[in-house]
Design a protein around this motif. Structure first.
Motif, short mmCIF file in Angstrom:
data_model
loop_
_atom_site.label_atom_id
_atom_site.label_comp_id
_atom_site.label_asym_id
_atom_site.label_seq_id
_atom_site.Cartn_x
_atom_site.Cartn_y
_atom_site.Cartn_z
N PRO A 22 0.82 -1.20 0.00
CA PRO A 22 0.00 0.00 0.00
C PRO A 22 0.86 1.27 0.00
N HIS A 23 0.21 2.40 -0.24
CA HIS A 23 0.88 3.68 -0.09
C HIS A 23 0.91 4.03 1.39
N PHE A 24 2.06 4.51 1.88
CA PHE A 24 2.19 4.93 3.27
C PHE A 24 2.35 6.44 3.35
N PRO A 25 1.86 7.05 4.43
CA PRO A 25 2.13 8.48 4.66
C PRO A 25 3.63 8.70 4.84
N SER A 26 4.04 9.95 4.80
CA SER A 26 5.47 10.26 4.95
C SER A 26 5.84 10.58 6.39
N SER A 27 4.86 10.73 7.28
CA SER A 27 5.15 11.09 8.66
C SER A 27 5.32 9.85 9.53
N VAL A 28 6.07 10.00 10.63
CA VAL A 28 6.24 8.91 11.58
C VAL A 28 4.90 8.44 12.12
N GLU A 29 4.06 9.41 12.53
CA GLU A 29 2.76 9.08 13.11
C GLU A 29 1.87 8.36 12.09
N GLY A 30 1.91 8.83 10.85
CA GLY A 30 1.08 8.22 9.82
C GLY A 30 1.47 6.78 9.52
N VAL A 31 2.79 6.54 9.41
CA VAL A 31 3.26 5.18 9.14
C VAL A 31 2.92 4.25 10.30
N GLU A 32 3.19 4.70 11.53
CA GLU A 32 2.90 3.86 12.69
C GLU A 32 1.42 3.56 12.79
N ASP A 33 0.56 4.55 12.58
CA ASP A 33 -0.88 4.35 12.67
C ASP A 33 -1.36 3.34 11.63
#
Length: 257
Positions: A35-46
């Motif tokens: 999948p596509h992941f966000p670029s932020s730490v919080e977004g990836v972890e979530d």
């Protein structure tokens, strides 16, 4: 990290004796989707936490022993923090992401600094993907997992948000076992630091955990490196089987990532 469940080939049969074991590939790795992941730490972890929780729910698991190696250990720790009600025992095998980046960076020769700066924009498997006509045969899926990991990563192997600063929020009722390879580039003193957060200046083992003395156990496998499960599978399997059996009940399974 970056591998599939096949890396546990020397362990699964032994671990699965007498218990049900679930082995999963993380999103972006192995045979899981990209999948596509966000670029932020919080977004990836979530996104990772949501995917693991959806997997747990789909498999109707209530409480289980959760094992993670390297990057999987980082994510397993975050999952245990967010969903403590489902974790009977957290087992971390040479986990990545605990160490804080030192304030004084090591002195790196100028030529190597130039190489690092050139390579910094690329993810860790770009070399394979750029291997000309042979590249697609070596790695034929898009590198979303590596991109996600890069978002969590600083430089020289350090995490942007080190777990040693966050693990104090972990439910103290969850027992934790940390298994390190003595020859690994991971720092086993992080395991002892986690222990000290919970018990004052006492370095304890699985045997002492069994005797009710330790909520956090640290084990060191002397002739193993980062791939501790493969370098000494007999010792690793013995420690893991003991850790799993310690907190097992009728409604407890084991999960590996």
């Amino acid at each position: 990290m970056g591998a599939g469940i096949g890396i546990w080939v020397l362990n699964l049969d032994t671990i699965a004796k007498g218990r049900r074991v679930y082995a999963l590939d993380l999103l972006g790795f192995g045979r899981s989707s990209r999948p596509h992941f966000p670029s932020s730490v919080e977004g990836v972890e979530d996104q990772y936490m949501s995917s693991i929780e959806q997997w747990r729910s789909a498999n109707n698991l209530t409480r289980f022993t959760l094992l993670g190696h390297s990057f999987g250990g980082y994510l397993a720790t975050l999952y245990a923090k967010k969903y403590p009600q489902h974790i009977a025992h957290l087992v971390l095998a040479d986990p990545w992401g605990f160490t804080q980046m030192p304030e004084e960076k090591m002195q790196i020769p100028l030529r190597w600094k130039l190489v690092i700066n050139v390579l910094k924009p690329f993810n860790i498997f770009s070399g394979l993907r750029a291997a000309g006509p042979l590249g697609p045969r070596l790695v034929n899926k898009n590198p979303s997992g590596e991109v996600a990991f890069k978002s969590l990563h600083l430089e020289m192997g350090y995490a942007q948000s080190p777990l040693i600063d966050r693990i104090s929020d972990l439910d103290r009722d969850i027992p934790v076992t940390m298994i390190y390879g003595a020859q690994s580039w991971m720092d086993p003193t992080n395991g002892y630091r986690v222990q000290i957060l919970d018990r004052e200046d006492k370095y304890l083992t699985l045997q002492e955990m069994r005797e009710g003395m330790a909520p956090v156990a640290v084990e060191l496998i002397l002739n193993a490196g980062h791939h501790v499960y493969a370098d000494d599978p007999e010792r690793f399997n013995s420690l893991l089987s003991e850790a799993c059996s310690m907190y097992e009940s009728a409604d407890t399974s084991s999960s590996i990532q």
